[in-house]
Scaffold this motif. Structure first.
Motif, PDB file in Angstrom:
ATOM      1  N   THR A 128       0.817  -1.219   0.000  1.00  0.00           N
ATOM      2  CA  THR A 128       0.000   0.000   0.000  1.00  0.00           C
ATOM      3  C   THR A 128       0.849   1.267   0.000  1.00  0.00           C
ATOM      4  O   THR A 128       0.736   2.107   0.869  1.00  0.00           O
ATOM      5  CB  THR A 128      -1.004   0.060   1.180  1.00  0.00           C
ATOM      6  N   ALA A 129       1.676   1.387  -1.023  1.00  0.00           N
ATOM      7  CA  ALA A 129       2.487   2.588  -1.229  1.00  0.00           C
ATOM      8  C   ALA A 129       3.294   2.962   0.002  1.00  0.00           C
ATOM      9  O   ALA A 129       3.354   4.121   0.390  1.00  0.00           O
ATOM     10  CB  ALA A 129       1.615   3.754  -1.673  1.00  0.00           C
ATOM     11  N   SER A 135      -1.293   6.997  -2.416  1.00  0.00           N
ATOM     12  CA  SER A 135      -1.614   6.546  -3.771  1.00  0.00           C
ATOM     13  C   SER A 135      -3.083   6.191  -3.801  1.00  0.00           C
ATOM     14  O   SER A 135      -3.767   6.282  -2.775  1.00  0.00           O
ATOM     15  CB  SER A 135      -0.741   5.359  -4.153  1.00  0.00           C
ATOM     16  N   SER A 136      -3.553   5.792  -4.965  1.00  0.00           N
ATOM     17  CA  SER A 136      -4.983   5.468  -5.044  1.00  0.00           C
ATOM     18  C   SER A 136      -5.223   4.086  -4.451  1.00  0.00           C
ATOM     19  O   SER A 136      -4.325   3.257  -4.357  1.00  0.00           O
ATOM     20  CB  SER A 136      -5.438   5.503  -6.494  1.00  0.00           C
ATOM     21  N   LYS A 140      -2.943   0.547  -4.311  1.00  0.00           N
ATOM     22  CA  LYS A 140      -2.617  -0.092  -3.030  1.00  0.00           C
ATOM     23  C   LYS A 140      -3.055  -1.559  -3.032  1.00  0.00           C
ATOM     24  O   LYS A 140      -2.308  -2.449  -2.619  1.00  0.00           O
ATOM     25  CB  LYS A 140      -3.304   0.654  -1.887  1.00  0.00           C
ATOM     26  N   LEU A 141      -4.272  -1.800  -3.507  1.00  0.00           N
ATOM     27  CA  LEU A 141      -4.765  -3.181  -3.512  1.00  0.00           C
ATOM     28  C   LEU A 141      -3.948  -4.048  -4.468  1.00  0.00           C
ATOM     29  O   LEU A 141      -3.640  -5.210  -4.168  1.00  0.00           O
ATOM     30  CB  LEU A 141      -6.238  -3.211  -3.895  1.00  0.00           C
ATOM     31  N   ALA A 142      -3.580  -3.452  -5.600  1.00  0.00           N
ATOM     32  CA  ALA A 142      -2.767  -4.207  -6.559  1.00  0.00           C
ATOM     33  C   ALA A 142      -1.441  -4.604  -5.918  1.00  0.00           C
ATOM     34  O   ALA A 142      -0.930  -5.710  -6.124  1.00  0.00           O
ATOM     35  CB  ALA A 142      -2.530  -3.371  -7.812  1.00  0.00           C
ATOM     36  N   GLU A 175     -10.667   1.068   3.717  1.00  0.00           N
ATOM     37  CA  GLU A 175      -9.449   0.703   3.006  1.00  0.00           C
ATOM     38  C   GLU A 175      -8.789  -0.513   3.654  1.00  0.00           C
ATOM     39  O   GLU A 175      -8.352  -1.439   2.976  1.00  0.00           O
ATOM     40  CB  GLU A 175      -8.489   1.900   3.017  1.00  0.00           C
ATOM     41  N   ILE A 176      -8.733  -0.508   4.993  1.00  0.00           N
ATOM     42  CA  ILE A 176      -8.130  -1.652   5.692  1.00  0.00           C
ATOM     43  C   ILE A 176      -8.954  -2.911   5.437  1.00  0.00           C
ATOM     44  O   ILE A 176      -8.412  -3.998   5.215  1.00  0.00           O
ATOM     45  CB  ILE A 176      -7.991  -1.376   7.201  1.00  0.00           C
TER      46      ILE A 176
END
Lengths: 320, 281
Positions: A128-129, A135-136, A140-142, A175-176
């Protein structure tokens, strides 16, 4: 908002219902007594651990280390060398326990996984950056998926401190949650970066927020911001995971990272773990040190204990 | 005013980690001052400080080291009266005797200051070899040197032990026993010279308590046992061998410090490195 996991009792589930309930819950947490917290941390730090207990503490601390290298200059060769050190920290003394995990950037997770195959030492990858988290969500997920597919057993992610400090708790929470889902079977460690959170109250809120969102571990810092881990902050987080266990029955871990360089420091943290959270937390399952230089000092102290004279840096591997 | 002196570690003056102090008496048993009584952990800290200072000091140019040593000599001279009074007190010397000892000590410092940029020339060589190579041998500093301050000659002896160690580019940890007052004043001189912190670390305390920890410490590379009591020496040498230390060979008792020194100390605390370099076409 996604539905909370069924394990949470009613009031905690209710807290995660939407942005305003989350805010009400987090701001309803009791305030931190700064003076009391720092005094207690300083008091417990004066405790003296000697002889057999010290040796036990050193071995326990070695087994809790996430041996970390997070530099732009990291190479596959350096990961290989560190992996060898993680498996067998002191080749002269094969009874030295291996460390808990090797912590690297996601592009090197596959290298680390290969080097540690079959050793029982875990692979942790940041994602996550890291370290800024700027970052978007998609990126982050990628990155989390990249780390997991490369073989990371543990993923260390940073929270969006900007959103947290602006009061957008719902965004941080979601997000988490998404990251946790992307982790699959990998353990999720959430880095709060307490050095940027300004107050102890914020640390307590961030800690609960991460636990509500499904973190397996809460981690103090990235190691890139000063101050990194401190004893009072770790006390606070240990208190939070203990309260979390009391309320939900679920045990979550704590990982102080950055700035812990000496055996003396490490032993102080272990005392805090025992006194604040409890004996159950004195295990790599629930407590880790994020460190690189600490391991050498532990190994030197271990030799000092066993040989009866002081050791020196010439007798341990240099991490370069 | 009665004083309680502290240790000199890494350029700072800390109290002993143990909190202990012990009285320093003159030769007739009269109280002079209190001094910190170092523990083995202070010794460990001192070795760490010396190790930290080693890269900078050994990497400094020989010319620069010479300037710093000369500056120390200047500062010693500035405190000449104090050194004379203290040396006379702890060694039970007449004022004339103490003056001679202090002046010789200052000269000794200047003497070693001159040696820093000559060691390589005198102790190094170019070697005649049967091949198209330049081969040359150069002396390099050994590392961290542990020393016990000579007991009979509290200032001249101490400087004669310490000066060659640092002139060659080593850093050192010195333990001074019961006649420590001039040594303590020396540390105040060093702190106000241009000597980088940690190059000389001075501990006061009981030699018999600290010496075994110094001799066994794996991060100490060489030992000067001139100041060790005769009864302790064999044991200290034995334990030094376990961590492959270089030990300065010394005779019984203390040498005559007033004589001009040989190069033995400079030679002992350097390692000879030989380099083979291909000759160009």
């Amino acid at each position: 908002m996604p539905t909370p996991p069924p394990a949470l009792p009613g009031d905690l589930a209710e807290a995660t219902r939407d942005d305003s309930t989350l805010k009400r819950f987090l701001h309803g947490l009791p305030g931190v007594d700064r003076v009391g917290l720092e005094q207690r941390a300083a008091d417990l730090a004066t405790r003296s651990i000697k002889k057999d207990s010290k040796l036990w503490a050193i071995d326990t601390a070695i087994g809790m280390i996430d041996l970390t290298t997070l530099e732009g200059a990291d190479t596959a060769g350096k990961i290989g060398a560190l992996a060898a050190k993680a498996r067998r920290p002191d080749p002269d003394r094969p009874d030295t326990p291996p460390v808990a995990a090797l912590c690297v950037y996601p592009d090197l997770a596959a290298t680390a996984a290969e080097a540690l195959n079959g050793s029982g030492v875990g692979v942790a990858s940041v994602a996550t950056a890291f370290p800024a988290g700027r970052s978007s969500s998609r990126v982050k997920l990628a990155e989390v998926e990249l780390a997991v597919s490369a073989g990371a057993d543990e993923v260390d992610v940073v929270i969006d401190r900007g959103a947290f400090l602006a009061g957008r708790y719902g965004q941080v929470h979601d997000e988490i949650r998404e990251v946790k889902a992307a982790c699959g079977r990998a353990h999720l460690k959430v880095i709060l970066e307490t050095g940027e959170l300004a107050t102890y109250d914020n640390v307590r809120r961030a800690c609960w927020l991460a636990l509500l969102a499904g973190a397996d571990f809460v981690k103090t810092s990235t190691g890139k911001v000063s101050p990194a881990a401190t004893l009072p902050v770790t006390h606070l987080m240990l208190g939070a995971v203990r309260d979390w266990r009391d309320r939900t029955g679920l045990s979550r871990g704590v990982k102080p990272a950055g700035g812990i360089r000496t055996t003396k420091d490490a032993v102080r943290y272990l005392v805090a773990v025992h006194e604040v959270a409890g004996r159950q937390w004195l295990s790599p399952e629930l407590f880790r040190f994020g460190a690189s230089g600490l391991l050498n000092d532990l190994l030197m102290q271990r030799r000092t204990q066993l040989d009866g004279h002081y050791s020196g840096p010439d007798y341990v591997a240099v991490d370069q | 005013m009665t004083k309680t002196y502290k240790l000199y570690i890494g350029g700072a003056f800390p109290r002993s980690e143990s909190g202990r102090v012990h009285p320093v008496h003159d030769a007739r048993g009269r109280f002079l001052a209190n001094a910190a009584q170092a523990s083995r952990k202070d010794l460990r800290d001192a070795v760490a400080a010396a190790r930290k200072a080693f890269d900078g000091w050994s990497g400094a140019t020989a010319y620069n080291r010479g300037q710093v040593l000369f500056r120390v000599a200047e500062m010693l001279e500035g405190r000449r009266e104090q050194f004379i009074a203290e040396t006379a007190a702890v060694e039970d010397l007449s004022v004339e005797g103490a003056t001679a000892a202090v002046d010789t000590a200052i000269d000794r410092m200047v003497w070693y200051a001159g040696w820093t940029d000559k060691i390589t020339t005198v102790l190094g060589t170019t070697n005649p070899v049967a091949g198209p190579y330049f081969s040359f041998s150069v002396p390099e500093p050994t590392g961290v040197v542990g020393a016990l301050a000579p007991r009979q000659s509290s200032l001249l002896g101490l400087l004669s032990v310490v000066a060659p160690v640092i002139a060659a580019g080593n850093t050192c940890v010195v333990v001074a026993g019961d006649r420590a007052l001039p040594a303590i004043t020396l540390s105040e001189v060093l702190a106000t010279s241009d000597l980088p912190g940690g190059v000389i670390n001075l501990l006061t305390g009981h030699v018999a308590e600290l010496a075994p920890w110094l001799a066994t410490h794996a991060d100490v590379n060489a030992l000067d046992l001139t100041g060790a009591p005769e009864t302790l020496r064999p044991e200290l040498e034995r334990s030094a061998s376990e961590t492959v230390k270089r030990v300065l060979p010394v005779g019984r008792g203390e040498p005559d410090w007033t004589r001009e020194p040989s190069l033995k100390r400079l030679r002992t605390f350097t390692e000879t490195k030989t380099v083979w370099h291909p000759v160009g076409t």
